[in-house]
Design an enzyme around this catalytic site. Structure first.
Site, PDB file in Angstrom:
ATOM      1  CE  LYS A  31      72.971  81.777  91.511  1.00  0.00           C
ATOM      2  NZ  LYS A  31      72.851  81.746  92.980  1.00  0.00           N
ATOM      3  CE  LYS A  45      65.527  81.926 104.308  1.00  0.00           C
ATOM      4  NZ  LYS A  45      66.825  82.030 104.978  1.00  0.00           N
ATOM      5  CE  LYS A  63      67.850  74.875  95.601  1.00  0.00           C
ATOM      6  NZ  LYS A  63      67.702  76.297  95.440  1.00  0.00           N
ATOM      7  CG  ASP A  79      69.047  77.457  91.917  1.00  0.00           C
ATOM      8  OD1 ASP A  79      69.074  76.283  92.326  1.00  0.00           O
ATOM      9  OD2 ASP A  79      69.747  78.366  92.404  1.00  0.00           O
ATOM     10  CG  HIS A 115      63.782  78.781  97.387  1.00  0.00           C
ATOM     11  ND1 HIS A 115      63.657  77.680  98.193  1.00  0.00           N
ATOM     12  CD2 HIS A 115      65.009  78.689  96.825  1.00  0.00           C
ATOM     13  CE1 HIS A 115      64.775  76.959  98.117  1.00  0.00           C
ATOM     14  NE2 HIS A 115      65.603  77.548  97.293  1.00  0.00           N
ATOM     15  CG  HIS A 150      66.609  76.564 102.695  1.00  0.00           C
ATOM     16  ND1 HIS A 150      66.962  76.206 101.423  1.00  0.00           N
ATOM     17  CD2 HIS A 150      67.039  77.827 102.867  1.00  0.00           C
ATOM     18  CE1 HIS A 150      67.579  77.216 100.857  1.00  0.00           C
ATOM     19  NE2 HIS A 150      67.640  78.218 101.707  1.00  0.00           N
ATOM     20  NE  ARG A 167      80.700  57.836  95.368  1.00  0.00           N
ATOM     21  CZ  ARG A 167      80.422  58.219  94.131  1.00  0.00           C
ATOM     22  NH1 ARG A 167      80.032  57.337  93.248  1.00  0.00           N
ATOM     23  NH2 ARG A 167      80.546  59.469  93.777  1.00  0.00           N
ATOM     24  CD  GLU A 222      71.553  83.850  95.511  1.00  0.00           C
ATOM     25  OE1 GLU A 222      72.008  83.002  96.270  1.00  0.00           O
ATOM     26  OE2 GLU A 222      71.280  83.629  94.327  1.00  0.00           O
TER      27      GLU A 222
HETATM   28  P1  NAD Z   1      78.097  66.692  97.472  1.00  0.00           P
HETATM   29  O1  NAD Z   1      78.541  66.316  96.108  1.00  0.00           O
HETATM   30  O2  NAD Z   1      78.950  67.617  98.278  1.00  0.00           O
HETATM   31  O3  NAD Z   1      77.920  65.360  98.334  1.00  0.00           O
HETATM   32  C1  NAD Z   1      77.340  64.209  97.813  1.00  0.00           C
HETATM   33  C2  NAD Z   1      77.289  63.110  98.866  1.00  0.00           C
HETATM   34  O4  NAD Z   1      76.674  61.968  98.261  1.00  0.00           O
HETATM   35  C3  NAD Z   1      78.653  62.648  99.379  1.00  0.00           C
HETATM   36  O5  NAD Z   1      78.539  62.357 100.754  1.00  0.00           O
HETATM   37  C4  NAD Z   1      78.901  61.351  98.603  1.00  0.00           C
HETATM   38  O6  NAD Z   1      79.699  60.424  99.315  1.00  0.00           O
HETATM   39  C5  NAD Z   1      77.486  60.825  98.486  1.00  0.00           C
HETATM   40  N1  NAD Z   1      77.342  59.922  97.336  1.00  0.00           N
HETATM   41  C6  NAD Z   1      77.563  60.206  96.026  1.00  0.00           C
HETATM   42  N2  NAD Z   1      77.319  59.116  95.270  1.00  0.00           N
HETATM   43  C7  NAD Z   1      76.969  58.122  96.117  1.00  0.00           C
HETATM   44  C8  NAD Z   1      76.617  56.749  95.961  1.00  0.00           C
HETATM   45  N3  NAD Z   1      76.582  56.160  94.739  1.00  0.00           N
HETATM   46  N4  NAD Z   1      76.306  56.041  97.050  1.00  0.00           N
HETATM   47  C9  NAD Z   1      76.323  56.599  98.277  1.00  0.00           C
HETATM   48  N5  NAD Z   1      76.637  57.884  98.508  1.00  0.00           N
HETATM   49  C10 NAD Z   1      76.962  58.639  97.434  1.00  0.00           C
HETATM   50  O7  NAD Z   1      76.611  67.243  97.313  1.00  0.00           O
HETATM   51  P2  NAD Z   1      75.849  68.319  98.241  1.00  0.00           P
HETATM   52  O8  NAD Z   1      76.236  69.687  97.805  1.00  0.00           O
HETATM   53  O9  NAD Z   1      76.018  67.959  99.671  1.00  0.00           O
HETATM   54  O10 NAD Z   1      74.334  68.123  97.779  1.00  0.00           O
HETATM   55  C11 NAD Z   1      73.538  67.022  98.157  1.00  0.00           C
HETATM   56  C12 NAD Z   1      72.110  67.222  97.647  1.00  0.00           C
HETATM   57  O11 NAD Z   1      71.561  68.376  98.253  1.00  0.00           O
HETATM   58  C13 NAD Z   1      72.014  67.461  96.141  1.00  0.00           C
HETATM   59  O12 NAD Z   1      70.796  66.922  95.681  1.00  0.00           O
HETATM   60  C14 NAD Z   1      71.966  68.967  96.023  1.00  0.00           C
HETATM   61  O13 NAD Z   1      71.294  69.400  94.862  1.00  0.00           O
HETATM   62  C15 NAD Z   1      71.145  69.295  97.262  1.00  0.00           C
HETATM   63  N6  NAD Z   1      71.361  70.658  97.773  1.00  0.00           N
HETATM   64  C16 NAD Z   1      72.599  71.073  98.131  1.00  0.00           C
HETATM   65  C17 NAD Z   1      72.775  72.338  98.639  1.00  0.00           C
HETATM   66  C18 NAD Z   1      74.135  72.828  99.083  1.00  0.00           C
HETATM   67  O14 NAD Z   1      74.198  73.948  99.577  1.00  0.00           O
HETATM   68  N7  NAD Z   1      75.192  72.040  98.958  1.00  0.00           N
HETATM   69  C19 NAD Z   1      71.666  73.193  98.772  1.00  0.00           C
HETATM   70  C20 NAD Z   1      70.391  72.732  98.417  1.00  0.00           C
HETATM   71  C21 NAD Z   1      70.269  71.456  97.921  1.00  0.00           C
END
Ligand code: NAD
Length: 483
Positions: free
Chosen positions: A331, A182, A148, A235, A240, A178, A51, A216
């Site tokens: 944690k 490792k 996840k 989680d 994991h 992930h 977005r 953690e």
């Molecule tokens: P975030 O909120 O930082 O980013 C979300 C992304 O999705 C943004 O780029 C946003 O523009 C896009 N988005 C949201 N709604 C949208 C729509 N309607 N159309 C198109 N794009 C859209 O989230 P994140 O932390 O990057 O996490 C992303 C996924 O990865 C989630 O499922 C989260 O659970 C998973 N995850 C994240 C982490 C982490 O460390 N951040 C770790 C493991 C898993």
């Protein structure tokens, strides 16, 4: 030692959520490192889709910043960064609407590997999968990567699997955990199955117990709203830790082949006994070390979400009957450490009159920090004065043994994304595995909810709740110190 970086096929990789936290911290910096290592073709492309109206150059500037922040300085090479950024494109897309999909289709090449990384909230997986097909962007050779959490219980995981299955075959779906990427986790498989030494002893006759720890030091700062609906069981344990348990406990697969490995892991999950209420401890961190307690980060001051779980699992099969697997994760603990420790039994008879100093053999597989493996063995304490025993580590840490080349091993995300491009699903969870893991986890969570169990408080910076220590003590065992 000469590094063997094998370039992957030419590809177009679309990262949905390409401007999000995960993409900026892990996915794009990881891809840059593979580019730097020479693993990508000159034509490959990475297309951010998210977005927000950004130009290609805006997206490149955002990723340049991410590389500056998340890639170690010694790996920041100006020429390579420029080359990598030139591979990037951006499309503003609405996962729930029609905007941007035509543009994405026009951008994609037909004659290369096409992969789509869903780095967005799981609630968007179905919308994106549907539109990839509806707009004719993904064909039967395309691959999708999902993050996840994969469901929050068996019902939601089944629904998610069913939604993806409407549009993609299982062989096209890469569910990331992930931990499986490792280096040391894969080394565990190499050590088990490429040596004659361990496998004959790899059973309850010789192994007293197994401990799996993911500790953690951080709390849930800033993620309270998300974490409150999840908790440590969902989680960490369901995904994991279950995956680690499977790799230790599985039978040798007939080949190092995706379905052969995943079939064996699935059998382990199915052989897990239900966990008895007395064999599980949940905890929630309290204030300490100058930091606030869990409830201060939660939107619910009465929250009963657990930030710590310790449990004893039994695997009912011939190999493991009688060998408990103790799992703990939490944690705000004293130290950050993830490790698997496999403790062997005592020799049946000691020939030494003075066995002082004797301790069990322990194989320690350390995932973080300092990935590596150590086998704790008994030797004679050097010097005169008779036979005294002492324990020393047989160090199997690859970085020491293999020299500087081994220090540049790809991190988990880098390796897993390259496996997607190669079309290798071995280190990804299959749908039935995820469902089986939820089927084991669901009754535990349902039990807490129906009994109204409250987690036991533990001080921030401690080694966890008292009851978790008792879980081991009453079996005459103790947790390894986390340092
Ligand atoms: P975030 O909120 O930082 O980013 C979300 C992304 O999705 C943004 O780029 C946003 O523009 C896009 N988005 C949201 N709604 C949208 C729509 N309607 N159309 C198109 N794009 C859209 O989230 P994140 O932390 O990057 O996490 C992303 C996924 O990865 C989630 O499922 C989260 O659970 C998973 N995850 C994240 C982490 C982490 O460390 N951040 C770790 C493991 C898993």
């Amino acid at each position: 030692m000469v590094s063997r970086v094998i370039p992957v096929e030419d590809f177009d990789l679309v990262v949905f959520g390409g401007t999000g936290d995960l993409a900026r911290r892990k996915i794009l910096p990881g891809l840059y490192r593979r580019f730097l290592a020479g693993q990508m073709t000159a034509e490959c492309r990475i297309i951010g889709a998210a977005r927000g109206e950004l130009s290609d150059d805006d997206f490149r500037a955002m990723i340049a910043e991410a590389i500056a922040e998340f890639v170690p300085a010694e790996r920041q090479d100006a020429e390579a960064i420029a080359g990598f950024l030139a591979r990037l494109r951006y499309v503003a897309i609405d996962a729930k609407g029609d905007g941007g999909w035509g543009e994405l289709k026009a951008l994609m090449r037909r004659d290369v590997v096409c992969a789509f990384y869903f780095s967005v909230a799981p609630s968007l997986f179905g919308d994106i999968a549907l539109r990839l097909k509806q707009f004719g962007i993904a064909d039967d050779n395309a691959r999708i990567v999902v993050e996840k959490p994969f469901g929050r219980d068996l019902a939601s995981a089944k629904a998610l699997n069913a939604t993806l299955a409407q549009h993609f075959h299982e062989s096209q779906i890469y569910r990331i955990d992930h931990y499986l990427g490792k280096e040391t986790v894969q080394n565990l498989m190499a050590v088990r199955f490429a040596n004659i030494l361990f496998e004959p002893l790899w059973k309850s006759e010789y192994i007293d117990h197994v401990q799996i720890t993911v500790a953690e030091t951080v709390g849930v700062e800033g993620r309270g709203a998300y974490y409150d609906k999840s908790g440590a069981m969902r989680d960490m344990v369901q995904n994991h830790m279950m995956q680690l348990l499977c790799l230790i406990a599985m039978e040798p697969p007939y080949h190092f082949d995706p379905d052969a490995v995943r079939d064996e892991k699935l059998k382990v999950i199915r052989a897990l006994d239900p966990v008895l209420p007395q064999d599980i401890v949940r905890g929630q961190y309290l204030a300490g070390n100058g930091q606030g307690g869990y409830v201060e980060h939660s939107e619910n001051p009465q929250s009963r979400t657990e930030s710590y779980v310790a449990l004893k699992a039994h695997i009912s099969n011939w190999r493991w009957k009688g060998t408990p697997f103790y799992l703990r994760t939490g944690k705000r603990l004293r130290a950050r450490a993830s490790e698997i420790a496999i403790t062997f039994r005592e020799p049946p008879h000691s020939i030494f009159d003075d066995a002082t100093g004797w301790r069990e053999n322990v194989l320690v597989i350390r995932l973080q920090p300092d990935e590596g493996m150590n086998m704790m063995v008994m030797i004679k304490e050097p010097g005169p004065g008779g036979m005294r025993l002492t324990q020393v580590p047989l160090d199997m840490t690859f970085a020491d043994a293999l020299g500087p080349e081994a220090e540049d091993v790809p991190d988990a995300y880098e390796r897993l994304i390259m496996d997607v491009i190669r079309g290798n699903q071995t280190l990804f969870m299959r749908g039935d595995e995820v469902e089986a893991a939820w089927a084991w986890t669901d009754p535990i969570i349902a039990g807490w909810e129906s009994r109204g169990d409250k987690p036991q408080g533990y001080d921030s910076g401690s080694s966890g709740p008292e009851d978790a220590l008792m879980l081991m003590h009453r079996d005459g065992r103790r947790w390894r110190d986390i340092r």
